[in-house]
Motif scaffolding. Sequence first.
Motif, PDB file in Angstrom:
ATOM      1  N   SER A   1      12.280   0.469 -24.659  1.00  0.00           N
ATOM      2  CA  SER A   1      12.468   1.188 -23.392  1.00  0.00           C
ATOM      3  C   SER A   1      11.247   1.090 -22.466  1.00  0.00           C
ATOM      4  N   PRO A   2      10.001   1.137 -22.974  1.00  0.00           N
ATOM      5  CA  PRO A   2       8.873   0.980 -22.037  1.00  0.00           C
ATOM      6  C   PRO A   2       8.872  -0.382 -21.338  1.00  0.00           C
ATOM      7  N   ILE A   3       9.303  -1.422 -22.050  1.00  0.00           N
ATOM      8  CA  ILE A   3       9.339  -2.774 -21.456  1.00  0.00           C
ATOM      9  C   ILE A   3      10.332  -2.792 -20.300  1.00  0.00           C
ATOM     10  N   PHE A   4      11.503  -2.199 -20.527  1.00  0.00           N
ATOM     11  CA  PHE A   4      12.549  -2.147 -19.508  1.00  0.00           C
ATOM     12  C   PHE A   4      12.067  -1.364 -18.291  1.00  0.00           C
ATOM     13  N   VAL A   5      11.453  -0.217 -18.532  1.00  0.00           N
ATOM     14  CA  VAL A   5      10.983   0.633 -17.434  1.00  0.00           C
ATOM     15  C   VAL A   5       9.944  -0.096 -16.589  1.00  0.00           C
ATOM     16  N   ALA A   6       8.972  -0.706 -17.252  1.00  0.00           N
ATOM     17  CA  ALA A   6       7.912  -1.403 -16.520  1.00  0.00           C
ATOM     18  C   ALA A   6       8.478  -2.596 -15.755  1.00  0.00           C
ATOM     19  N   PHE A   7       9.478  -3.261 -16.348  1.00  0.00           N
ATOM     20  CA  PHE A   7      10.120  -4.382 -15.649  1.00  0.00           C
ATOM     21  C   PHE A   7      10.759  -3.898 -14.349  1.00  0.00           C
ATOM     22  N   LEU A   8      11.456  -2.764 -14.410  1.00  0.00           N
ATOM     23  CA  LEU A   8      12.123  -2.244 -13.212  1.00  0.00           C
ATOM     24  C   LEU A   8      11.132  -1.872 -12.116  1.00  0.00           C
ATOM     25  N   ILE A   9       9.914  -1.572 -12.505  1.00  0.00           N
ATOM     26  CA  ILE A   9       8.891  -1.209 -11.522  1.00  0.00           C
ATOM     27  C   ILE A   9       8.192  -2.459 -10.986  1.00  0.00           C
ATOM     28  N   ASN A  10       7.830  -3.393 -11.887  1.00  0.00           N
ATOM     29  CA  ASN A  10       7.029  -4.530 -11.418  1.00  0.00           C
ATOM     30  C   ASN A  10       7.874  -5.637 -10.794  1.00  0.00           C
ATOM     31  N   PHE A  11       9.138  -5.756 -11.205  1.00  0.00           N
ATOM     32  CA  PHE A  11       9.970  -6.846 -10.691  1.00  0.00           C
ATOM     33  C   PHE A  11      10.152  -6.804  -9.157  1.00  0.00           C
ATOM     34  N   PRO A  12      10.574  -5.663  -8.576  1.00  0.00           N
ATOM     35  CA  PRO A  12      10.776  -5.681  -7.122  1.00  0.00           C
ATOM     36  C   PRO A  12       9.483  -5.931  -6.346  1.00  0.00           C
ATOM     37  N   ILE A  13       8.362  -5.490  -6.888  1.00  0.00           N
ATOM     38  CA  ILE A  13       7.075  -5.708  -6.203  1.00  0.00           C
ATOM     39  C   ILE A  13       6.767  -7.206  -6.184  1.00  0.00           C
ATOM     40  N   MET A  14       6.918  -7.848  -7.344  1.00  0.00           N
ATOM     41  CA  MET A  14       6.601  -9.288  -7.411  1.00  0.00           C
ATOM     42  C   MET A  14       7.641 -10.102  -6.652  1.00  0.00           C
ATOM     43  N   TYR A  15       8.887  -9.696  -6.722  1.00  0.00           N
ATOM     44  CA  TYR A  15       9.952 -10.409  -5.991  1.00  0.00           C
ATOM     45  C   TYR A  15       9.631 -10.414  -4.497  1.00  0.00           C
ATOM     46  N   SER A  16       9.328  -9.222  -3.967  1.00  0.00           N
ATOM     47  CA  SER A  16       9.016  -9.114  -2.529  1.00  0.00           C
ATOM     48  C   SER A  16       7.774  -9.919  -2.183  1.00  0.00           C
ATOM     49  N   GLY A  17       6.757  -9.859  -3.043  1.00  0.00           N
ATOM     50  CA  GLY A  17       5.513 -10.590  -2.791  1.00  0.00           C
ATOM     51  C   GLY A  17       5.747 -12.093  -2.793  1.00  0.00           C
ATOM     52  N   PHE A  18       6.483 -12.585  -3.794  1.00  0.00           N
ATOM     53  CA  PHE A  18       6.743 -14.029  -3.899  1.00  0.00           C
ATOM     54  C   PHE A  18       7.605 -14.504  -2.726  1.00  0.00           C
ATOM     55  N   LEU A  19       8.639 -13.723  -2.420  1.00  0.00           N
ATOM     56  CA  LEU A  19       9.573 -14.128  -1.361  1.00  0.00           C
ATOM     57  C   LEU A  19       8.847 -14.179  -0.014  1.00  0.00           C
ATOM     58  N   SER A  20       8.036 -13.163   0.225  1.00  0.00           N
ATOM     59  CA  SER A  20       7.273 -13.111   1.475  1.00  0.00           C
ATOM     60  C   SER A  20       6.349 -14.328   1.592  1.00  0.00           C
ATOM     61  N   ALA A  21       5.705 -14.697   0.484  1.00  0.00           N
ATOM     62  CA  ALA A  21       4.812 -15.864   0.484  1.00  0.00           C
ATOM     63  C   ALA A  21       5.607 -17.144   0.749  1.00  0.00           C
ATOM     64  N   MET A  22       6.790 -17.240   0.150  1.00  0.00           N
ATOM     65  CA  MET A  22       7.611 -18.455   0.327  1.00  0.00           C
ATOM     66  C   MET A  22       8.129 -18.554   1.754  1.00  0.00           C
ATOM     67  N   GLU A  23       8.493 -17.425   2.339  1.00  0.00           N
ATOM     68  CA  GLU A  23       9.055 -17.452   3.696  1.00  0.00           C
ATOM     69  C   GLU A  23       7.975 -17.748   4.734  1.00  0.00           C
ATOM     70  N   SER A  24       6.699 -17.602   4.323  1.00  0.00           N
ATOM     71  CA  SER A  24       5.626 -17.874   5.288  1.00  0.00           C
ATOM     72  C   SER A  24       5.122 -19.310   5.199  1.00  0.00           C
ATOM     73  N   ILE A  25       5.797 -20.141   4.369  1.00  0.00           N
ATOM     74  CA  ILE A  25       5.414 -21.559   4.298  1.00  0.00           C
ATOM     75  C   ILE A  25       5.745 -22.189   5.652  1.00  0.00           C
ATOM     76  N   ASP A  26       4.901 -23.103   6.091  1.00  0.00           N
ATOM     77  CA  ASP A  26       5.099 -23.773   7.372  1.00  0.00           C
ATOM     78  C   ASP A  26       6.475 -24.431   7.430  1.00  0.00           C
ATOM     79  N   GLY A  27       7.291 -23.995   8.392  1.00  0.00           N
ATOM     80  CA  GLY A  27       8.655 -24.519   8.528  1.00  0.00           C
ATOM     81  C   GLY A  27       8.696 -26.022   8.757  1.00  0.00           C
ATOM     82  N   GLU A  28       7.654 -26.523   9.417  1.00  0.00           N
ATOM     83  CA  GLU A  28       7.644 -27.962   9.729  1.00  0.00           C
ATOM     84  C   GLU A  28       7.479 -28.783   8.459  1.00  0.00           C
ATOM     85  N   LEU A  29       6.715 -28.252   7.521  1.00  0.00           N
ATOM     86  CA  LEU A  29       6.558 -28.963   6.237  1.00  0.00           C
ATOM     87  C   LEU A  29       7.896 -29.031   5.514  1.00  0.00           C
ATOM     88  N   ILE A  30       8.619 -27.924   5.569  1.00  0.00           N
ATOM     89  CA  ILE A  30       9.931 -27.873   4.896  1.00  0.00           C
ATOM     90  C   ILE A  30      10.870 -28.882   5.564  1.00  0.00           C
TER      91      ILE A  30
END
Lengths: 335, 251
Positions: free
Chosen positions: B123-152
Amino acid sequence: MKKSVKIILTVSLLLVSVLTCFLFAACQKQETYNAQIEFINQGSDAIAALKTGTAKYAVLGEPAATMAGANAGATYRIDLQKEWKTLTGFDGYPQASTVATDNVIENHSAFLQKFLAEMQENVAWIVEYASSVTGVLQANGSTSKFPSEQVIKNCNIRFESAIDAKDSVNKYLEIMYSFNESFVGKMPTDNFFSSVKPNKDAVLPTKEGTTAINVVVPDGAPALAIAKLLNDSEFAGYDVHYTIVSGAQEISAAISNGSADIAIMPTNLAAKLFGMGKSIKMVSSNVFGLLYLVGTQEIKDFSELNGEKILCTGQGGTPEFVLKYILDKNNVKTE
Amino acid sequence: MKKILKKWQNVLYLLLSLGIIVGLWALLAKIVNIELIIPSLQSTFRQLGRILSAKDFYIALGSTLWRSLASFAIGAFSALGLSLLSLLKPVKKILSPFIKIIRSVPTMSVILLAVIWLKPTVSPIFVAFLINFPIMYSGFLSAMESIDGELISMSKIYNVSLKDRVLSLYLPSVAPAAFDCMQSSISLTVKIIISAEVLAQTRNSLGIMMQISRAYLETAELIAYTITAIVLSYLLELVVFGIKKAVVRWK
């Protein structure tokens, strides 16, 4: 018969006798059983597990033990207090006791004697007025519910003055100490036990003004020990203020910072604070165990726990150690 | 002299901060003067020495550490995979409400529910996952969306394969920000794991050791365990920082 033959025969007979004794002893050796204890935070977690069948047995305190019967079908039970009596000779274990500061014991002796007398009368009062007890406690800040007279009786609220409870307390602390020394700290000396006794007819001194006395008790079964006092007790010349708190740590802090004059608290913590040099003494014991091994299937003997999982609250505390002590003495080893 | 000071300034600032913390603590302990409430420095460090020489402590530390790493790894890989998929607008729109709900659920209710659903070790693993996953998801997604569009655009024009785009464009571009996000997530994960261990009553864990210390009025011991948890979090952050240095250097 030749002498050498006689010697050989005698030695052989001796060897056979010794071997027979060993074999007999081996056959008499009791079988050992194994059970697994899984710790839970509170009774409601156990009730959920019992209801869904993920566990068949749990050690719960009242009123959770009765709730498990009503909500999860865990109607079979072993009274751990009776088992304790079988093993130690003492009627229950003095889990919670009343302490008073040296100031109260020395300078307000008459008040303390009357206070203890009220606690003594409270034992019968909470059974006679069982239907009112929950209301009285909740009106004073408690969140506990004691739904029936039987539940209140199951909490084993009694009154024994410190001197009378001394042997029982020492035995309880000794057994708890054997599991974890930090649970008790130093085993208390005789000075820990006050000689004050309840006296209904003690004469309160006449004086100007009132003396404030702060009484702190934990919520739950220990609060039952002062239910009558909350309801209708008065002490001329004294303004007694009762506070029901959620945990023993708050009581310990109140004793430490001097904001509590009298407190009901876990006996081991009372002994520990005394050992730390706090100016308190035990004046009575009040809760003599309220743990029950409940199950969704009948259990007639401890051997039936072999291979079973037992849910238990109070990891590192009285529930764990009392359960392990009783199981161990009944040849049930636990992980 | 100036060069030496510049080189060691970070260490000096750290020592100064620690000195202020220790000084404030000693002052508070003196003012309150109740060992049970604020223990002295001496008794705390004595307890710290005692627990560092106890076998039980290392078993509990190892147990909490593996739970923290397991939860963090599951969170990081899930966040990385789903954030890559979320570059596709339909996937992002479908995931968005789930992420918002997971992010908004109170930590305490997650812990209380997980304790009922899962074993105390899980249960502690599940709880910590529910807390850290959305933070990392948002952080990773934000970083990916800020990649230079011209390079893509350029990668698409030159028909760069999806695999090469992910490995040579998206991941390297995202790496610095992603590692910064992971560095703060890992210490949060340790904190949540310890909290959940207390409520789940997980045996042989740092959380339970802290709870038992509290129940036994061993405040100095409780603070000693807290110090070990802080050091553990800091060391894990250093590990992530070290990996970041190696990866970014490679880029």
